[in-house]
Design an enzyme around this catalytic site. Structure first.
Site, PDB file in Angstrom:
ATOM      1  CE  LYS A 136      -2.352  -0.966   3.827  1.00  0.00           C
ATOM      2  NZ  LYS A 136      -1.750  -2.266   4.194  1.00  0.00           N
ATOM      3  NE  ARG A 163      -4.538  -1.187   9.923  1.00  0.00           N
ATOM      4  CZ  ARG A 163      -3.438  -0.676   9.348  1.00  0.00           C
ATOM      5  NH1 ARG A 163      -3.422   0.559   8.921  1.00  0.00           N
ATOM      6  NH2 ARG A 163      -2.355  -1.415   9.225  1.00  0.00           N
ATOM      7  NE  ARG A 180       7.260  -2.890   5.866  1.00  0.00           N
ATOM      8  CZ  ARG A 180       5.952  -2.611   5.850  1.00  0.00           C
ATOM      9  NH1 ARG A 180       5.380  -2.182   4.746  1.00  0.00           N
ATOM     10  NH2 ARG A 180       5.209  -2.777   6.926  1.00  0.00           N
ATOM     11  NE  ARG A 231       6.152  -0.528  10.301  1.00  0.00           N
ATOM     12  CZ  ARG A 231       5.020  -0.528   9.614  1.00  0.00           C
ATOM     13  NH1 ARG A 231       4.949   0.071   8.444  1.00  0.00           N
ATOM     14  NH2 ARG A 231       3.950  -1.135  10.116  1.00  0.00           N
ATOM     15  NE  ARG A 289       1.875  -5.015  11.278  1.00  0.00           N
ATOM     16  CZ  ARG A 289       2.924  -4.783  10.489  1.00  0.00           C
ATOM     17  NH1 ARG A 289       4.082  -5.378  10.732  1.00  0.00           N
ATOM     18  NH2 ARG A 289       2.823  -3.962   9.490  1.00  0.00           N
TER      19      ARG A 289
HETATM   20  P1  AMP Z   1       0.712   0.471   8.938  1.00  0.00           P
HETATM   21  O1  AMP Z   1       1.828   1.440   8.773  1.00  0.00           O
HETATM   22  O2  AMP Z   1      -0.506   0.828   8.096  1.00  0.00           O
HETATM   23  O3  AMP Z   1       1.129  -0.954   8.737  1.00  0.00           O
HETATM   24  O4  AMP Z   1       0.215   0.587  10.449  1.00  0.00           O
HETATM   25  C1  AMP Z   1       1.055   0.246  11.515  1.00  0.00           C
HETATM   26  C2  AMP Z   1       0.253   0.170  12.800  1.00  0.00           C
HETATM   27  O5  AMP Z   1      -0.316   1.456  13.083  1.00  0.00           O
HETATM   28  C3  AMP Z   1      -0.928  -0.787  12.778  1.00  0.00           C
HETATM   29  O6  AMP Z   1      -0.535  -2.116  13.075  1.00  0.00           O
HETATM   30  C4  AMP Z   1      -1.805  -0.191  13.872  1.00  0.00           C
HETATM   31  O7  AMP Z   1      -1.294  -0.487  15.157  1.00  0.00           O
HETATM   32  C5  AMP Z   1      -1.606   1.310  13.658  1.00  0.00           C
HETATM   33  N1  AMP Z   1      -2.610   1.849  12.708  1.00  0.00           N
HETATM   34  C6  AMP Z   1      -2.356   2.387  11.494  1.00  0.00           C
HETATM   35  N2  AMP Z   1      -3.501   2.780  10.905  1.00  0.00           N
HETATM   36  C7  AMP Z   1      -4.499   2.473  11.768  1.00  0.00           C
HETATM   37  C8  AMP Z   1      -5.918   2.598  11.727  1.00  0.00           C
HETATM   38  N3  AMP Z   1      -6.550   3.106  10.655  1.00  0.00           N
HETATM   39  N4  AMP Z   1      -6.622   2.184  12.809  1.00  0.00           N
HETATM   40  C9  AMP Z   1      -6.011   1.682  13.887  1.00  0.00           C
HETATM   41  N5  AMP Z   1      -4.681   1.493  13.984  1.00  0.00           N
HETATM   42  C10 AMP Z   1      -3.927   1.889  12.935  1.00  0.00           C
END
Ligand code: AMP
Length: 191
Positions: A14, A89, A128, A134, A146
């Site tokens: 994404k 989400r 990654r 991360r 996740r």
């Molecule tokens: P990402 O960078 O999209 O993989 O997000 C990393 C982490 O951020 C996720 O595992 C969640 O803990 C948190 N996170 C990101 N976007 C959301 C969202 N829309 N709702 C809730 N938690 C989020």
């Protein structure tokens, strides 16, 4: 306005595709994960709260995430459109996004979803981790959590857009350029 939700499980690509699409269509790219990571870096109160969930691979609570997303959108008055990456989400987030866009006299043009199988996702995220720094990419148990959270809480969001005829799935495996082309073929029809 052209407002696109780029959807898919963790590791689907994404972030990579959002950046390419942002440039091509002159959209504002909002990644809620990136915004949370900025807050963690800046050691804000929101960052500390978000980190406690992110480190476990859990979702940050809706009230917090929705408030933050709203503030990000409001920073960009006059935008040609948005690409939402990692949001919504949950079903509550999807409803809040509709409400926010409605108040701006606009709406989601469509959801484009990157479809990638689970084993490929785990392999990509572990890879990654070598460069992303991360913590949530580096531990296979957190990655699996996740993906489980995605399946339980996030994948129903796709049904919401399907029921409004706004869901478009693409195969998210293969060359980055080919995947971009598949996404663009859909987005060009949403404009
Ligand atoms: P990402 O960078 O999209 O993989 O997000 C990393 C982490 O951020 C996720 O595992 C969640 O803990 C948190 N996170 C990101 N976007 C959301 C969202 N829309 N709702 C809730 N938690 C989020």
């Amino acid at each position: 306005m052209l407002n696109v939700v780029l959807f898919g499980p963790p590791g689907a690509g994404k972030g990579t595709q959002s950046e390419i699409l942002r440039e091509k269509y002159s959209l504002v790219h909002i990644s809620t994960g990136d915004v949370f990571r900025m807050h963690i870096k800046g050691a804000t109160e929101l960052g500390t709260l978000a980190k406690s969930f992110m480190d476990r691979g859990e979702l940050v609570p809706d009230e917090v995430t929705i408030g933050m997303l709203r503030a990000e959108v409001e920073k960009h008055h006059g935008a040609a459109g948005f690409i939402f990456d990692g949001f919504p989400r949950t079903s509550a987030q999807a409803a809040a996004l509709d409400e926010l866009l409605h108040s701006m006299n606009t709406s989601i043009s469509g959801m484009v979803a990157l479809e990638v199988n689970q084993e490929e996702l785990i392999e990509r995220l572990l890879n990654r981790a070598k460069t992303s720094g991360r913590a949530d990419d580096a531990d296979e148990n957190i990655i699996r959590n996740r993906i489980a959270v995605y399946e339980k809480e996030t994948s129903p969001v796709a049904d919401y857009y399907k029921s409004h005829n706004k869901y478009f799935g693409v195969i998210g495996v293969g060359d980055i350029e080919k995947i971009t082309q598949r996404l663009c073929d859909i987005i060009d029809r949403l404009k």
